[in-house]
Design a protein around this motif. Structure first.
Motif, PDB file in Angstrom:
ATOM      1  N   ALA A 187       0.848  -1.192   0.000  1.00 16.55           N
ATOM      2  CA  ALA A 187       0.000   0.000   0.000  1.00 16.55           C
ATOM      3  C   ALA A 187       0.883   1.242   0.000  1.00 16.55           C
ATOM      4  CB  ALA A 187      -0.909   0.002   1.220  1.00 16.55           C
ATOM      5  N   PRO A 188       0.510   2.263  -0.760  1.00 15.05           N
ATOM      6  CA  PRO A 188       1.346   3.467  -0.835  1.00 15.05           C
ATOM      7  C   PRO A 188       1.324   4.263   0.466  1.00 15.05           C
ATOM      8  CG  PRO A 188      -0.699   3.773  -2.050  1.00 15.05           C
ATOM      9  CD  PRO A 188      -0.673   2.348  -1.625  1.00 15.05           C
ATOM     10  N   HIS A 189       2.418   4.965   0.726  1.00 20.78           N
ATOM     11  CA  HIS A 189       2.500   5.904   1.838  1.00 20.78           C
ATOM     12  C   HIS A 189       2.513   7.318   1.267  1.00 20.78           C
ATOM     13  CE1 HIS A 189       3.234   2.791   4.882  1.00 20.78           C
ATOM     14  NE2 HIS A 189       4.006   2.202   3.965  1.00 20.78           N
ATOM     15  N   TYR A 190       1.782   8.212   1.925  1.00 19.31           N
ATOM     16  CA  TYR A 190       1.583   9.545   1.362  1.00 19.31           C
ATOM     17  C   TYR A 190       2.181  10.627   2.251  1.00 19.31           C
ATOM     18  CZ  TYR A 190      -1.818   7.160  -1.623  1.00 19.31           C
ATOM     19  OH  TYR A 190      -2.421   6.322  -2.525  1.00 19.31           O
ATOM     20  N   GLN A 191       2.519  11.732   1.605  1.00 21.24           N
ATOM     21  CA  GLN A 191       3.014  12.921   2.284  1.00 21.24           C
ATOM     22  C   GLN A 191       2.192  14.115   1.828  1.00 21.24           C
ATOM     23  OE1 GLN A 191       7.181  13.624   1.752  1.00 21.24           O
ATOM     24  NE2 GLN A 191       7.151  15.640   2.719  1.00 21.24           N
ATOM     25  N   LEU A 192       1.725  14.918   2.773  1.00 21.10           N
ATOM     26  CA  LEU A 192       0.867  16.052   2.447  1.00 21.10           C
ATOM     27  C   LEU A 192       1.620  17.062   1.587  1.00 21.10           C
ATOM     28  CD1 LEU A 192      -1.886  17.477   2.861  1.00 21.10           C
ATOM     29  CD2 LEU A 192      -0.873  18.614   4.858  1.00 21.10           C
ATOM     30  N   LEU A 193       1.008  17.435   0.474  1.00 20.02           N
ATOM     31  CA  LEU A 193       1.579  18.434  -0.416  1.00 20.02           C
ATOM     32  C   LEU A 193       0.863  19.769  -0.296  1.00 20.02           C
ATOM     33  CD1 LEU A 193       3.503  19.158  -2.803  1.00 20.02           C
ATOM     34  CD2 LEU A 193       1.668  18.413  -4.331  1.00 20.02           C
ATOM     35  N   LYS A 194      -0.475  19.719  -0.285  1.00 20.46           N
ATOM     36  CA  LYS A 194      -1.262  20.957  -0.202  1.00 20.46           C
ATOM     37  C   LYS A 194      -2.603  20.636   0.430  1.00 20.46           C
ATOM     38  CE  LYS A 194      -0.499  24.139  -2.926  1.00 20.46           C
ATOM     39  NZ  LYS A 194      -0.299  25.075  -4.075  1.00 20.46           N
ATOM     40  N   GLN A 195      -3.111  21.583   1.215  1.00 25.26           N
ATOM     41  CA  GLN A 195      -4.376  21.372   1.897  1.00 25.26           C
ATOM     42  C   GLN A 195      -5.191  22.655   1.850  1.00 25.26           C
ATOM     43  OE1 GLN A 195      -3.923  20.066   5.950  1.00 25.26           O
ATOM     44  NE2 GLN A 195      -5.897  19.026   5.988  1.00 25.26           N
ATOM     45  N   GLY A 196      -6.492  22.511   1.678  1.00 26.45           N
ATOM     46  CA  GLY A 196      -7.390  23.656   1.662  1.00 26.45           C
ATOM     47  C   GLY A 196      -8.729  23.271   2.243  1.00 26.45           C
ATOM     48  N   GLU A 197      -9.723  24.104   1.990  1.00 26.01           N
ATOM     49  CA  GLU A 197     -11.047  23.868   2.549  1.00 26.01           C
ATOM     50  C   GLU A 197     -11.673  22.625   1.921  1.00 26.01           C
ATOM     51  OE1 GLU A 197     -15.325  26.219   3.158  1.00 26.01           O
ATOM     52  OE2 GLU A 197     -13.637  27.190   2.153  1.00 26.01           O
ATOM     53  N   ASN A 198     -11.834  21.586   2.719  1.00 23.37           N
ATOM     54  CA  ASN A 198     -12.451  20.328   2.312  1.00 23.37           C
ATOM     55  C   ASN A 198     -11.725  19.640   1.161  1.00 23.37           C
ATOM     56  OD1 ASN A 198     -14.627  20.203   4.190  1.00 23.37           O
ATOM     57  ND2 ASN A 198     -15.675  21.794   3.030  1.00 23.37           N
ATOM     58  N   TYR A 199     -10.434  19.827   1.060  1.00 24.50           N
ATOM     59  CA  TYR A 199      -9.663  19.044   0.102  1.00 24.50           C
ATOM     60  C   TYR A 199      -8.212  18.977   0.558  1.00 24.50           C
ATOM     61  CZ  TYR A 199      -6.968  22.830  -2.139  1.00 24.50           C
ATOM     62  OH  TYR A 199      -6.084  23.835  -2.402  1.00 24.50           O
ATOM     63  N   ALA A 200      -7.512  17.946   0.117  1.00 26.34           N
ATOM     64  CA  ALA A 200      -6.092  17.780   0.414  1.00 26.34           C
ATOM     65  C   ALA A 200      -5.453  17.019  -0.731  1.00 26.34           C
ATOM     66  CB  ALA A 200      -5.898  17.026   1.731  1.00 26.34           C
ATOM     67  N   VAL A 201      -4.184  17.336  -0.987  1.00 24.34           N
ATOM     68  CA  VAL A 201      -3.425  16.678  -2.047  1.00 24.34           C
ATOM     69  C   VAL A 201      -2.164  16.098  -1.418  1.00 24.34           C
ATOM     70  CG1 VAL A 201      -2.309  16.912  -4.291  1.00 24.34           C
ATOM     71  CG2 VAL A 201      -4.304  18.323  -3.736  1.00 24.34           C
TER      72      VAL A 201
END
Length: 611
Positions: A187-201
């Motif tokens: 399973a992939p492991h993720y790192q937060l790149l960008k976050q905003g109102e009700n969304y995240a990348v």
């Protein structure tokens, strides 16, 4: 009206209809389906979807069509209005076990007469890359379902790229893939790149290149559909939480949002110039949203159930600018500087699909006609015109474009009641005119073809202030619909008295989104939360009240199928629809009947009356 004998006529399947351009005709011999032509038992199955690609065949017959019916996937030469369909000779046919195809998309950049790249999403979460001409299966993504176990709702090649594609799931997540990369064995492991109102990348943490490159988490509930802007720079997402969210794709920045009047949004599309977005869903409405102003500019009401598909007609839409439009200056950030995708992607910069910089006062087009269509669970096809009297309501019209009826709100009277007033532009029909200025529309009965009954039923999925808390769900059959009578002065108090005059039938709506009962239960359990959220946004710029924006009336609203409609695609010489029974229908544009004209005249058609 049914009591007066109109019920049979309203339930009749139409094979022709008239607009200002002329008569659109159903070509019965151009119908595509399973080879046995037997209606598919659609209960519990995923929606029928259709994809097209042109392989630039030198024979002049380069169109190819792909469609899914249940567990089956078909790939044919599409002959359109030129020749009758030969269902006995599919180029490729596949039958899947344990899962069903839910959506698919061709890559137009790599398509040739010898090879095409077709992505297919499945109900169990996998994505397959196949070549139906070579009859090869290239790769299977998310094979072990380690990335996402939920149903694939939408899959699209990234515009201008031969290797990048985006996949949405009913989990509410989207994933960016590269066909050159593997998906890994863990399973992939993720790192937060960008976050905003009700969304995240998030980016995928890995020592070597692997899929997915990015994970987008958008809103709450399923992400039902997304659409790239014509230039590929922006992404519009329609979610089950009722929100339309528009992102700058490369920079992953939220550009703007819109909230449905009620319930989830199921479909979304862009105008050919990228200035407007139309969304449809469980509120039975089509909502027009301005990209530059980030606001709702109109709603359209003609459907009696959930709206499945919205699409712009690029052949009928015309925009003539008075001044050369300035190129839209989007964000210059590019993920290629942050992430090594492995393969770069070029921009799609066709001249007709530029995003133009425009506000409410500058660079105003001289004349505008946007044509878009919608199909729904009610088996009806609606066509709509969006004209300058809607786009620029404070300007005097230099010339009349349409007779679409529009309802706008006047100042509320002292009694507190809201008054609705008709704004109806007169029809012009210059003698001998055969272009877009000829907007007179009539039927054989003498009534305008785009005319609705004198009492326009309002869907009972729309919330009303008199409903008790925890009122009816979108699938309720209890009478709670109100009416807007004859588009004349009418108070909301009076409209409530007619609430029981129309029974809003939902027999086409059950189970249209999810094939598993667990998904349906999740939808029902979240209905109370959705109602609470709707109450917060109603009356704001996210979701104006019904009387605060113009209400469009469809030019055409015709029942064209026995089962719910799931496809609407506009092509150069025809439009294509499909229903859940597995029938893909071709409607010839006026004057484009071609070689099939003798097979589709009224004498040979069981119901060939022009309506």
């Amino acid at each position: 009206m049914a009591a007066e004998g109109g019920g049979k006529e309203m339930n009749e399947i139409k094979t022709q209809f008239t607009t200002r351009e002329g008569v659109y005709k159903l070509l019965t011999h151009s119908e595509y389906s399973r080879p046995n032509r037997v209606p598919f038992n659609s209960q519990g199955s995923n929606p029928v979807k259709v994809s097209f690609v042109n392989v630039n065949d030198q024979s002049g017959n380069g169109d190819r069509i792909c469609f899914n019916v249940g567990r089956e996937l078909y790939f044919y030469i599409y002959k359109g209005v030129r020749k009758a369909a030969d269902l006995s000779k599919p180029i490729d046919k596949r039958i899947y076990k344990g899962t069903q195809p839910t959506c698919h998309d061709f890559n137009p950049l790599t398509a040739t007469a010898e090879s095409v790249s077709l992505l297919v999403g499945f109900s169990a979460g996998q994505v397959q890359l196949i070549d139906p001409i070579k009859k090869e299966t290239s790769k299977l993504f998310n094979e072990e379902r380690l990335i996402d176990k939920s149903r694939v709702t939408c899959v699209r090649w990234v515009p201008g790229s031969e290797s990048l594609f985006l996949v949405a799931h009913s989990s509410g997540s989207m994933y960016l893939y590269n066909v050159e990369n593997t998906c890994g064995t863990t399973a992939p492991h993720y790192q937060l790149l960008k976050q905003g109102e009700n969304y995240a990348v998030h980016t995928c943490k890995s020592k070597s290149a692997r899929n997915p490159l990015l994970r987008w988490t958008v809103g709450e509930g399923a992400l039902n559909e997304f659409a790239f802007s014509p230039d590929g720079k922006f992404l519009a997402c329609a979610s089950q939480d009722g929100f339309l969210r528009v992102f700058g794709f490369d920079a992953a920045e939220l550009h703007g949002t819109m909230k449905s009047y009620f319930g989830g949004l199921l479909c979304v599309c862009w105008s050919p110039d990228g200035r407007y977005i139309v969304a449809g869903g469980e509120d039975d409405l089509v909502t027009v949203w301005s990209f530059s102003d980030c606001r709702v500019i109109a709603r359209g009401h003609g459907h009696k159930s959930w709206v499945s598909v919205v699409a712009f007609d690029h052949c009928t839409t015309s925009v003539e600018d008075g001044d050369p439009p300035a190129e839209f200056s989007g964000s210059d950030e590019d993920f290629h500087e942050q992430i090594h995708f492995g393969v770069g992607r070029d921009r799609a910069n066709s001249s007709h699909s530029r995003l133009s910089k425009r506000n409410s006062t500058d660079s105003r087009p001289v004349s505008v006609t946007y044509r878009f269509g919608s199909v729904g669970q009610d088996t009806q096809l609606c066509l709509w015109d969006l004209t300058e009297d809607i786009l620029f309501p404070h300007l005097p019209l230099s010339r009349t474009r349409t007779h679409t009826n529009v309802m706008s709100a006047t100042s509320p009277p002292a009694t507190g009641q809201t008054t609705l007033t008709t704004v109806s532009s007169p029809t012009t029909n210059p003698s001998g005119s055969n272009g877009k200025d000829n907007v007179s529309t009539s039927s054989s009965s003498g009534n305008p073809a785009n005319s609705l009954p004198s009492t326009l039923p309002r869907s009972n999925s729309l919330p009303h202030s008199s409903n008790p808390a925890g009122g009816s769900t979108p699938n309720s059959h209890t009478g709670s619909s109100s009416s807007v009578s004859k588009f004349a002065t009418l108070s909301l108090h009076d409209s409530r008295k007619e609430r029981h005059e129309k029974d809003h039938k939902r027999n086409h709506s059950m189970g249209h989104i999810n094939s598993k009962s667990s998904d349906k239960l999740n939808q029902l359990s979240s209905s109370r939360t959705a109602k609470a959220e709707a109450a917060k946004t109603l009356g704001t710029t996210l979701c104006p009240r019904m009387e605060e924006v113009p209400l469009l009336e469809p030019l055409v609203c015709k029942k064209i199928a026995h089962e719910r409609l799931t496809v609407l695609i506009f092509l150069e010489d025809c439009l294509v629809t499909a229903c859940q029974e597995g029938f893909v229908c071709t409607w010839a544009r006026p004057g484009k009947v071609g070689l099939l004209s003798s097979q589709n005249n009224p004498a040979n058609s069981p119901s060939g009356t022009v309506v």
